[in-house]
Enzyme design. Sequence first.
Site, short mmCIF file in Angstrom:
data_model
loop_
_atom_site.label_atom_id
_atom_site.label_comp_id
_atom_site.label_asym_id
_atom_site.label_seq_id
_atom_site.Cartn_x
_atom_site.Cartn_y
_atom_site.Cartn_z
CB SER A 124 -0.94 0.01 1.21
OG SER A 124 -0.22 -0.26 2.40
CG ASP A 159 2.34 -6.65 1.11
OD1 ASP A 159 1.96 -7.84 1.16
OD2 ASP A 159 1.60 -5.68 1.32
CD GLU A 207 -2.20 -8.76 -2.65
OE1 GLU A 207 -2.78 -8.87 -3.76
OE2 GLU A 207 -2.00 -7.66 -2.10
CD GLU A 223 -7.59 -5.67 1.56
OE1 GLU A 223 -6.44 -6.17 1.51
OE2 GLU A 223 -7.84 -4.52 1.14
O1 KIV Z 1 -0.44 -3.45 1.60
C1 KIV Z 1 -1.16 -3.39 2.62
O2 KIV Z 1 -1.23 -2.37 3.31
C2 KIV Z 1 -1.94 -4.58 2.96
C3 KIV Z 1 -2.94 -4.42 4.05
C4 KIV Z 1 -4.16 -3.79 3.52
C5 KIV Z 1 -3.24 -5.72 4.70
O3 KIV Z 1 -1.78 -5.59 2.36
#
Ligand code: KIV
Length: 277
Positions: free
Chosen positions: A54, A96, A128, A195
Amino acid sequence: MSNNSGKKLPHVTTRGLLEMKERKERVTMLTAYDYTTARILDRSGIDVILVGDSASNVFSGHNTTLPITIEEMIYHTKAVVRGVQAETSRAMVVIDMPFMSYQLSSEEALRNAGKIMKDNECDGVKMEGGKVIVDAVKRITDVGIPVMGHLGLTPQSIYKFGSYKVRAQEKKEAEELLRDAKLLEEAGAFALVLEKIPADLAAEVTRSLSIPTIGIGAGGACDGQVLVINDMLGLNTEFHPRFVRRYADLDSIIHDAVVRYVDDVKKEEFPSEEESY
Ligand code: KIV
């Protein structure tokens, strides 16, 4: 949990999260992308800091999470890890894996997860997807790299979904999500982000797994909760889905402070004599 003395505390681990689920203690997770925010989060007792992709939206201003690169994610993660280390070193830091860093093949996924873990002192990676990434998750966890899964609304697939609406409302998609959750657990994932799915489904997934679920827009039965820091601090004024609770209005606070600063400088009221040498 607040510790202003710089004293180190026991680090949150994958085992620690499992034990929290067993004793029904909720897991707290927030995103961070920089040193200063990570320091505040760690000092405030957060369990897990997610260096979320994000960052692509709220840090870099892109429309989606897709453009962020592995090098940019590593840059953010290094800053976050330094922030945690400057405080109590308690928070677990998960990064991530960005779009297309793990989808090509499980070998490529392993190489990139290895690069991320070697370049940072972080605690694990988040990926993901369900069935299609299970082989990659297995390979990555087999070599000892902890993986957090992410199901439901997976923002890296936004162009396939075509909207940010609630996922898995239909029986078929709900059953598939439950199957994917079990596959990820079997493949070795240590936790699972859910989510924007119906609360009843998230509760069922949570009951069915021994690993903790961490919800965002997935109701109160998950083992933990996560929010994007910019959303919960009111720094992202255009975005107000019902799952975001705003704990502060930093947009207004920063705006007011900057307006006062501009005014003071224009009127030659800043700096004062006491603020000068
Ligand atoms: O990238 C992010 O902030 C996320 C959250 C929404 C869990 O994956």
